[in-house]
Design an enzyme around this catalytic site. Structure first.
Site, mmCIF file in Angstrom:
data_model
loop_
_atom_site.group_PDB
_atom_site.id
_atom_site.type_symbol
_atom_site.label_atom_id
_atom_site.label_comp_id
_atom_site.label_asym_id
_atom_site.label_seq_id
_atom_site.Cartn_x
_atom_site.Cartn_y
_atom_site.Cartn_z
ATOM 1 N N LYS A 23 7.693 28.464 0.492
ATOM 2 C CA LYS A 23 7.843 27.046 0.869
ATOM 3 C C LYS A 23 6.474 26.385 1.033
ATOM 4 O O LYS A 23 6.253 25.272 0.564
ATOM 5 C CB LYS A 23 8.632 26.965 2.182
ATOM 6 C CG LYS A 23 8.473 25.651 2.937
ATOM 7 C CD LYS A 23 9.316 25.611 4.181
ATOM 8 C CE LYS A 23 8.640 25.627 5.517
ATOM 9 N NZ LYS A 23 7.515 24.789 5.813
ATOM 10 N N ASN A 24 5.567 27.092 1.705
ATOM 11 C CA ASN A 24 4.290 26.460 2.054
ATOM 12 C C ASN A 24 3.278 26.466 0.905
ATOM 13 O O ASN A 24 2.143 26.038 1.071
ATOM 14 C CB ASN A 24 3.704 27.112 3.305
ATOM 15 C CG ASN A 24 4.523 26.743 4.526
ATOM 16 O OD1 ASN A 24 5.375 25.850 4.465
ATOM 17 N ND2 ASN A 24 4.299 27.432 5.639
ATOM 18 N N CYS A 120 7.903 20.663 12.108
ATOM 19 C CA CYS A 120 8.430 21.306 13.319
ATOM 20 C C CYS A 120 7.658 20.871 14.557
ATOM 21 O O CYS A 120 6.444 20.687 14.511
ATOM 22 C CB CYS A 120 8.352 22.808 13.151
ATOM 23 S SG CYS A 120 9.507 23.414 11.928
ATOM 24 N N ARG A 125 0.286 18.707 16.631
ATOM 25 C CA ARG A 125 0.103 18.627 15.176
ATOM 26 C C ARG A 125 -0.549 17.305 14.739
ATOM 27 O O ARG A 125 0.027 16.537 13.952
ATOM 28 C CB ARG A 125 1.427 18.880 14.459
ATOM 29 C CG ARG A 125 2.064 20.189 14.890
ATOM 30 C CD ARG A 125 3.163 20.628 13.982
ATOM 31 N NE ARG A 125 2.663 21.226 12.745
ATOM 32 C CZ ARG A 125 3.452 21.600 11.749
ATOM 33 N NH1 ARG A 125 4.742 21.406 11.818
ATOM 34 N NH2 ARG A 125 2.941 22.165 10.685
ATOM 35 N N ASP A 310 3.584 32.116 11.910
ATOM 36 C CA ASP A 310 4.991 31.976 11.493
ATOM 37 C C ASP A 310 5.745 33.313 11.526
ATOM 38 O O ASP A 310 6.959 33.327 11.398
ATOM 39 C CB ASP A 310 5.051 31.385 10.084
ATOM 40 C CG ASP A 310 4.252 30.106 9.990
ATOM 41 O OD1 ASP A 310 4.764 29.066 10.383
ATOM 42 O OD2 ASP A 310 3.082 30.169 9.574
ATOM 43 N N ARG A 418 15.894 23.918 5.668
ATOM 44 C CA ARG A 418 14.593 23.368 5.277
ATOM 45 C C ARG A 418 13.719 24.408 4.602
ATOM 46 O O ARG A 418 12.922 24.087 3.717
ATOM 47 C CB ARG A 418 13.846 22.900 6.537
ATOM 48 C CG ARG A 418 13.768 21.421 6.723
ATOM 49 C CD ARG A 418 12.732 21.072 7.764
ATOM 50 N NE ARG A 418 11.400 21.383 7.307
ATOM 51 C CZ ARG A 418 10.372 21.636 8.116
ATOM 52 N NH1 ARG A 418 10.533 21.600 9.423
ATOM 53 N NH2 ARG A 418 9.188 21.901 7.628
HETATM 54 N N1 EPU Z 1 -4.912 20.663 13.498
HETATM 55 C C1 EPU Z 1 -5.571 19.626 14.125
HETATM 56 N N2 EPU Z 1 -5.840 18.486 13.418
HETATM 57 C C2 EPU Z 1 -5.461 18.353 12.109
HETATM 58 C C3 EPU Z 1 -4.801 19.435 11.458
HETATM 59 C C4 EPU Z 1 -4.547 20.582 12.191
HETATM 60 O O1 EPU Z 1 -5.897 19.719 15.314
HETATM 61 O O2 EPU Z 1 -5.727 17.298 11.515
HETATM 62 C C5 EPU Z 1 -4.603 21.886 14.276
HETATM 63 C C6 EPU Z 1 -3.069 22.034 14.452
HETATM 64 O O3 EPU Z 1 -2.600 21.268 15.519
HETATM 65 C C7 EPU Z 1 -2.924 23.521 14.666
HETATM 66 C C8 EPU Z 1 -4.048 24.107 13.803
HETATM 67 O O4 EPU Z 1 -4.952 23.041 13.534
HETATM 68 O O5 EPU Z 1 -3.166 23.839 16.015
HETATM 69 C C9 EPU Z 1 -3.586 24.705 12.506
HETATM 70 O O6 EPU Z 1 -2.834 23.775 11.768
HETATM 71 P P1 EPU Z 1 -2.825 23.804 10.168
HETATM 72 O O7 EPU Z 1 -3.405 22.533 9.667
HETATM 73 O O8 EPU Z 1 -3.403 25.083 9.705
HETATM 74 O O9 EPU Z 1 -1.260 23.812 9.888
HETATM 75 P P2 EPU Z 1 -0.439 22.955 8.831
HETATM 76 O O10 EPU Z 1 -1.166 22.856 7.559
HETATM 77 O O11 EPU Z 1 0.056 21.710 9.479
HETATM 78 C C10 EPU Z 1 0.764 24.964 7.707
HETATM 79 C C11 EPU Z 1 2.198 25.388 7.519
HETATM 80 C C12 EPU Z 1 2.765 25.876 8.832
HETATM 81 C C13 EPU Z 1 1.919 27.043 9.325
HETATM 82 C C14 EPU Z 1 0.437 26.618 9.436
HETATM 83 C C15 EPU Z 1 -0.464 27.764 9.825
HETATM 84 C C16 EPU Z 1 2.965 23.947 5.759
HETATM 85 C C17 EPU Z 1 3.826 22.818 5.332
HETATM 86 N N3 EPU Z 1 2.972 24.254 7.049
HETATM 87 O O12 EPU Z 1 0.811 23.894 8.628
HETATM 88 O O13 EPU Z 1 4.067 26.358 8.559
HETATM 89 O O14 EPU Z 1 2.384 27.458 10.584
HETATM 90 O O15 EPU Z 1 0.002 26.082 8.173
HETATM 91 O O16 EPU Z 1 -0.376 28.799 8.889
HETATM 92 O O17 EPU Z 1 2.287 24.577 4.943
HETATM 93 C C18 EPU Z 1 6.371 26.654 8.903
HETATM 94 O O18 EPU Z 1 6.438 26.997 7.719
HETATM 95 O O19 EPU Z 1 7.338 26.759 9.697
HETATM 96 C C19 EPU Z 1 5.117 26.089 9.410
HETATM 97 C C20 EPU Z 1 5.027 25.454 10.579
#
Ligand code: EPU
Length: 447
Positions: A23-24, A120, A125, A310, A418
């Site tokens: 998915k990701n 989620c 976030r 995850d 999802r």
């Molecule tokens: N963060 C910030 N500011 C930002 C972006 C991120 O503070 O602008 C913080 C977040 O709050 C978090 C940390 O950085 O504490 C890591 O967030 P990251 O950006 O790595 O996560 P993401 O890209 O929003 C993706 C996956 C998540 C997975 C994370 C970590 C997708 C769509 N989502 O999220 O997957 O947990 O990377 O591997 O790719 C899931 O599949 O259920 C899911 C939540």
């Protein structure tokens, strides 16, 4: 709404299922297609709601998306156009992917609009890193009432960037923007998850020039034109690990076809330490309960190559069945233990702490978040009425319901669609005993 799963638990899940593309990764590769001047073909795409959401967003921007049988997605971006803000707004709250449309749309159209984001609820976030890097490429960012409007008055420029934390989404943002920016971009403290490496592979196939250096440094030389790609998505290592934990928690045995050892090594080590048995084959991995006791352990979640955040929720359910005290320190999200409330209702012994337990201090230690869990087991779980809080937490509730004695009603089950493809058909293949029904209890029986 067919929204409740009534689970009759207490019997092991046994059988064979298949996982498809991650998915990701898939959602990001679909956005990458927007950058090309030719059509792309993405293979091994799962039939999940996140893919439908991204399909809808791409179609709003003039991309033709065709699903062929066998899981191929054809993406034709030859008529990219600006979508109506009201239409984009209709997608507000459905996913976090819209933020990744920024770079491609700025290159193709000079403007972009991003609705308020969903995803989620597992922490704040924020998107501050995303907006910071886009500004550094030269984008103008304007916060509006229902979203964010961006524009690129001139061609975006390659730049030197360093992330405060190796964020997956922001690294993808940089890649999707830098490939068509003018000049070289250097990103320090980048995320290097396998899904990101696969996105880099896709972009390279499109004509991008990207190198991944030691110490989380990624360098991109911008190009003037990108073509299409043909690519088979890497398997979903989160889904594979979720089913592995279901095997452990229910004392069962699940063969996950499509699961690949290379991206799951950290999980596989932990699975073995808890006492689970593994059989890694060419087509997939068989995960089974050893028959005797499971062992407790101390673990912290981390960015790749660490233990994925995850994987944490499904593993915690399995740890309720391990003998002794386990400690899990969540260092990626500040608020990812909300799902444990329901587990406690089902008889699990789990205490949450604000301190960083069992490992090095993390960025949440001083910030008053309950981000460490102590799990005492083994606990006899019993059925309960529970509500799915988020995607991974929800799947963990399902695992707990199947591990528990008696009947559970798991509400809000639609959220699981999802990210877990055809999970009911998979439950059927594993001999699960459950019914899915509407809230008014008109049940269709599937045993
Ligand atoms: N963060 C910030 N500011 C930002 C972006 C991120 O503070 O602008 C913080 C977040 O709050 C978090 C940390 O950085 O504490 C890591 O967030 P990251 O950006 O790595 O996560 P993401 O890209 O929003 C993706 C996956 C998540 C997975 C994370 C970590 C997708 C769509 N989502 O999220 O997957 O947990 O990377 O591997 O790719 C899931 O599949 O259920 C899911 C939540």
């Amino acid at each position: 709404m067919r929204d409740v799963l009534t689970v009759h638990g207490g019997t092991p899940l046994r059988g064979t299922i298949t996982v498809r593309g991650a998915k990701n990764f898939v959602s990001k590769a679909m956005v990458a297609a927007l950058l090309g001047e030719d059509a792309s073909r993405l293979r091994n795409v799962p039939d999940i709601r996140d893919v439908a959401v991204v399909t809808g967003l791409l179609e709003l921007h003039g991309v033709t998306v065709t699903r062929e049988c066998g899981g191929d997605l054809l993406l034709d971006p030859s008529n990219v156009e600006m979508a109506h803000v009201a239409d984009i707004d209709a997608h507000a709250g459905s996913s976090r992917i819209p933020i990744l449309f920024c770079g491609p749309l700025l290159h193709r159209l000079g403007e972009a609009f991003i609705p308020d984001l969903g995803g989620c609820r597992i922490g704040d976030r924020p998107i501050n890193y995303h907006l910071d890097v886009l500004r550094q490429f030269g984008a103008v960012v304007e916060k509006q009432r229902h979203g964010i409007a961006l524009s690129a008055p001139t061609r975006l420029q390659g730049t030197k960037l360093s992330l405060p934390y190796p964020s997956v989404g922001t690294t993808e943002q940089v890649l999707l923007t830098a490939v068509r920016a003018e000049g070289v971009t250097e990103l320090r403290n980048a995320a290097i998850e396998p899904e990101i490496m696969d996105l880099i592979a896709v972009l390279q196939k499109m004509g991008a020039i990207i190198s991944v250096d030691t110490d989380r440094v990624i360098r991109v030389e911008g190009v003037d034109r990108l073509g299409g790609f043909t690519h088979r998505a890497l398997p979903d290592r989160i889904e594979a690990a979720s089913w592995a934990c279901a095997a452990l928690a229910t004392r069962g045995e699940i063969t996950v076809l499509g699961a690949r050892q290379a991206e799951m090594m950290t999980f596989l080590n932990v699975f073995r330490k808890v006492g689970g048995l593994l059989d890694v084959g060419d087509d997939g991995i068989r995960f089974s309960h050893p028959g005797g006791e499971l062992s407790s352990l101390v673990l912290e979640t981390a960015v790749h190559p660490g233990f994925m955040t995850d994987w944490q929720q499904p593993l915690v359910v399995a740890l309720t069945q391990a003998s002794g005290l386990s400690i899990v320190h969540e260092t990626v999200y500040e608020n990812r233990f909300g799902f444990t409330d329901a587990l406690r209702e089902m008889g699990a012994q789990i205490q949450l702490y604000r301190e960083c337990l069992g490992g090095l201090p993390c960025r949440f230690g001083q910030r008053n978040f309950k981000h460490s869990a102590v799990i005492s087991g083994p606990s006899k779980l019993h059925g309960a009425d529970i509500t799915v809080p988020d995607l991974r937490g929800g799947f963990s509730h399902l695992i707990a319901a199947f591990a528990a004695e008696g009947t559970s009603n798991v509400r809000g089950i639609g959220l699981i669609d999802r990210g877990y493809e055809h999970f009911q058909a998979k439950l059927d293949a594993l001999g699960a005993n459950y019914e899915r029904s509407e809230d008014d209890a008109r049940a269709t029986t599937r045993v």
